[in-house]
Design an enzyme around this catalytic site. Structure first.
Site, PDB file in Angstrom:
ATOM      1  N   LEU A   1      -6.334  17.876  76.869  1.00 37.59           N
ATOM      2  CA  LEU A   1      -5.987  17.010  76.084  1.00 37.59           C
ATOM      3  C   LEU A   1      -6.900  16.865  74.959  1.00 37.59           C
ATOM      4  O   LEU A   1      -8.150  16.723  75.097  1.00 37.59           O
ATOM      5  CB  LEU A   1      -5.349  15.959  76.605  1.00 37.59           C
ATOM      6  CG  LEU A   1      -4.167  15.673  77.564  1.00 37.59           C
ATOM      7  CD1 LEU A   1      -4.231  14.354  78.370  1.00 37.59           C
ATOM      8  CD2 LEU A   1      -3.120  16.116  76.937  1.00 37.59           C
ATOM      9  N   ASP A   2      -6.270  16.900  73.578  1.00 37.99           N
ATOM     10  CA  ASP A   2      -6.907  16.352  72.468  1.00 37.99           C
ATOM     11  C   ASP A   2      -6.807  14.893  72.503  1.00 37.99           C
ATOM     12  O   ASP A   2      -5.962  14.426  73.091  1.00 37.99           O
ATOM     13  CB  ASP A   2      -6.373  17.002  71.183  1.00 37.99           C
ATOM     14  CG  ASP A   2      -7.072  16.379  70.119  1.00 37.99           C
ATOM     15  OD1 ASP A   2      -8.288  16.436  69.979  1.00 37.99           O
ATOM     16  OD2 ASP A   2      -6.092  15.897  69.105  1.00 37.99           O
ATOM     17  N   LYS A   3      -7.853  14.005  71.937  1.00 35.35           N
ATOM     18  CA  LYS A   3      -7.751  12.626  71.863  1.00 35.35           C
ATOM     19  C   LYS A   3      -6.631  12.273  70.889  1.00 35.35           C
ATOM     20  O   LYS A   3      -5.819  11.741  71.107  1.00 35.35           O
ATOM     21  CB  LYS A   3      -9.008  12.260  71.817  1.00 35.35           C
ATOM     22  CG  LYS A   3      -8.971  10.627  71.928  1.00 35.35           C
ATOM     23  CD  LYS A   3     -10.254   9.845  71.869  1.00 35.35           C
ATOM     24  CE  LYS A   3     -10.808  10.131  70.551  1.00 35.35           C
ATOM     25  NZ  LYS A   3     -10.270   8.982  69.496  1.00 35.35           N
ATOM     26  N   THR A   4      -7.288  12.247  69.524  1.00 34.16           N
ATOM     27  CA  THR A   4      -6.670  11.603  68.308  1.00 34.16           C
ATOM     28  C   THR A   4      -5.385  12.157  68.168  1.00 34.16           C
ATOM     29  O   THR A   4      -5.156  13.672  67.779  1.00 34.16           O
ATOM     30  CB  THR A   4      -7.634  11.840  67.103  1.00 34.16           C
ATOM     31  OG1 THR A   4      -8.896  11.130  67.459  1.00 34.16           O
ATOM     32  CG2 THR A   4      -7.057  11.109  65.879  1.00 34.16           C
TER      33      THR A   4
ATOM     34  N   VAL B   1      -3.114  20.789  74.612  1.00 33.37           N
ATOM     35  CA  VAL B   1      -2.341  20.003  73.944  1.00 33.37           C
ATOM     36  C   VAL B   1      -3.011  19.395  72.861  1.00 33.37           C
ATOM     37  O   VAL B   1      -4.260  18.913  73.000  1.00 33.37           O
ATOM     38  CB  VAL B   1      -1.549  18.818  74.594  1.00 33.37           C
ATOM     39  CG1 VAL B   1      -0.490  18.012  73.958  1.00 33.37           C
ATOM     40  CG2 VAL B   1      -1.068  19.416  75.884  1.00 33.37           C
TER      41      VAL B   1
END
Length: 612
Positions: free
Chosen positions: A301-304, A495
């Site tokens: 997963l990406d964060k922002t 993602v």
């Protein structure tokens, strides 16, 4: 063409039957022979085309069975096989069309014109003539033709066709609306952001059309299985002929094996799964990503903008002196109405959500990247970074800013004195912890965070999520390397939502883009696009993919098993060629109907959603 072949085969079968009943057996056999020829000819053409593509499928069994039946005088059996095969392919086309119904509904909703306001008049213009910055009127019931921002006090928008959201939502002036949404309230105006060909809805239509042209790995795998099944079929048929010296038993075995559920069940089930996922706001670009999505074991997963909302929100307000928290926010938001900075817009949204009445700013001056100065209700107000404000008014020991890791501190000064500080951060999306737990229950074994942000910020935001790993400070090429490293061990889903995520999305087994506000580059590189700005849509997407794949496999295993049993019974002499053909027809219809169960998959929807 498939319908014509079916009509000829069925008509010939019925006509030959009537002739047989009236005692004209020779004429009946000729009629059955002739009605088989179009189906056999089209089948031979398909087999030759497949061989030219270096593919060998189960069509060859149908061709062999019809040919053997005609050669040994079993014209009725050949006619039944012709009806069975042509009917099966026609039913497959019909079933795929039924499965695509929800996707095709998107195409039917594409608006062709728009109502533009110009020079105080309304004019209806072709959609291609809409330019960015045009003012459009969206009447009640109209589909929003292009992406834009609301230019009226409010609008009532139904996004169910795009996102699966069951309830319309109320939006305020300045809110962006996606093309393809429907006006569920009074007429309102939008200022267009981009041309129709570049808008959200046009992109969705292109993705749908790409999805409909795809062929799944399971379909190709079914073709590979067909070689083994063909070998088994010929072995049983030739063995029965050799042991009994009766070629009719071999014909009976061949017709029982035709055309086999492998041809039909897999594409029908997977296309149905694509259609079902689209109803939940999960646009999967083809059957191949859907089949792979069902086997995902690692999630990155990406964060922002993905695990977090991607838009700063007010965490706390620290007011000073006689100012209350609400007054500090009201003054800051009133001034920030004149700024397009994301932090400024977030403060305006926060103030409006609290019901605060904003004043009109005057004599506004903005220093890009630092702050804004202007007049509010007769006061000189300054909003910006703490250093920017402190440098202009000085700082006392009483107005030290709060210190929070990963937060943005906005200082507010009124008439040369600090009025307060607003602490803004990009928090986790609501329900993230529950979402990750449910993903593990769906078979995801490893969940990682990959972000370009600082490690201390990433740790603070994801504290308590139970991630299996955290990689911070990554560049786009380092994200790609992480994806490739994880792919060595198990299938990986990535993602993300930004342009910097596009290479990693393309490198993953399944790339998922946040399509509502994500960058066009990430949506283009991804295999799956979430049409609503909520990462928890992964839950129904994965569940639907797993269920559709399971249904496809069930259909294949059941169909193959029943066909093999039928072949053995025919080899032992307990089925005539005609009886065997009728039995296989029943098996094929059963597996297609079973595959269509994928249209009724009901995943456990994310909180607040209603199943369609």
């Amino acid at each position: 063409m498939k319908a014509i072949v079916l009509i000829i085969a069925l008509g010939g079968l019925v006509a030959g039957g009537l002739l047989w009943l009236t005692g004209r057996h020779d004429l009946a056999n000729i009629t059955w022979f002739v009605c088989v020829l179009p189906a056999l000819l089209s089948l031979v053409v398909e087999v030759l085309r497949a061989i030219a593509r270096e593919e060998v499928g189960l069509d060859i069994i149908a061709a062999v069975s019809m040919s053997f039946a005609l050669a040994f005088g079993e014209t009725l059996a050949a006619a039944v096989v012709a009806v069975m095969y042509s009917g099966g392919t026609f039913l497959e086309s019909f079933a795929e069309g039924r499965a695509r119904r929800e996707m095709l509904a998107l195409l039917a909703r594409v608006p062709r014109t728009a109502m533009r306001k110009r020079d105080g008049t309304l004019e209806e213009i072709p959609l291609d003539e809409v330019e960015p910055g045009d003012l459009l009127l969206i009447r009640q019931g109209d589909v929003v033709p292009v992406d834009g921002t609301v230019n009226s006090a409010k609008a009532f928008i139904d996004t169910s066709a795009l996102t699966g959201e069951s309830m319309p939502v109320s939006t305020l002036e300045g809110t962006e609306v996606m093309s393809g949404s429907t006006n569920a309230g009074d007429a309102f105006e939008i200022v267009t952001l981009r041309r129709a060909s570049e808008s959200t809805y046009a992109g969705i239509i292109r993705l749908v059309e790409d999805a409909q042209r795809s062929k799944a790995p399971m379909s190709r795998l079914a073709d590979r299985w067909s070689l083994g099944f063909l070998a088994v079929t010929l072995l049983i048929a030739l063995g029965a002929w050799w042991m009994t010296d009766d070629p009719i038993r071999a014909v009976a075995v061949l017709v029982v094996a035709t055309p086999c559920p492998l041809i039909l069940a897999v594409p029908v089930a997977l296309v149905a799964g694509l259609s079902r996922a689209a109803q939940y706001g999960v646009l999967i670009k083809g059957a191949a990503p859907l089949e792979t999505m069902a086997r995902i074991k690692t999630l990155i997963l990406d964060k922002t903008g993905t695990l977090t909302d991607g838009r700063p929100q007010i965490v706390s307000i620290h007011s000073h002196g006689a100012f209350s928290d609400d007054e500090v926010l009201r003054l800051a938001a009133s001034l920030d109405q004149a700024s397009k900075h994301p932090v400024a817009q977030a403060m305006v949204t926060a103030a409006q959500s609290r019901g605060l009445v904003l004043s009109l700013p005057s004599e506004v001056a903005e220093i890009p990247g630092e702050g804004v100065v202007g007049g509010i209700d007769g006061h000189r107000v300054m909003v910006g970074g703490d250093t920017f404000v402190a440098r202009r008014i000085g700082r006392t020991s009483d107005d030290q800013p709060p210190q929070e890791v990963g937060a943005v501190i906005v200082a507010v000064a009124v008439d040369g004195h600090t009025a307060g500080h607003l602490v803004m951060a990009d928090p986790l999306r609501e329900g993230s912890q529950q979402m990750l737990a449910r993903l593990r229950n769906q078979g995801v074994e490893r969940i990682l965070l990959a972000t370009g942000d600082r490690v201390e910020v990433a740790r603070r935001v994801t504290e308590g999520l139970g991630l299996d790993g955290l990689r911070a400070g990554l560049t786009p090429d380092q994200k790609v390397l992480l994806v490739l490293t994880e792919r060595k061990n198990r299938p990986v889903m990535m993602v993300g939502d930004g342009v910097n995520d596009a290479p990693a999305l393309a490198a993953a087994d399944v790339g998922v883009a946040m399509g509502a506000r994500g960058a066009a580059a990430s949506a283009e590189a991804a295999d799956v696009v979430l049409l609503v700005d909520r990462v928890d849509r992964l839950l129904p997407g994965i569940e639907i993919a797993q269920a559709a794949r399971r249904i496809a496999l069930q259909s294949v295993v059941a169909g193959i098993g029943l066909s093999v049993i039928g072949m053995v019974v025919a080899a032992l002499g307990h089925l005539t060629p005609v009886e065997g053909a009728v039995l296989q027809e029943a098996i094929d219809v059963a597996v297609i109907l079973n595959a269509l169960r994928a249209l009724r998959i009901r995943p456990e929807a994310p909180s607040g959603d209603a199943a369609t």
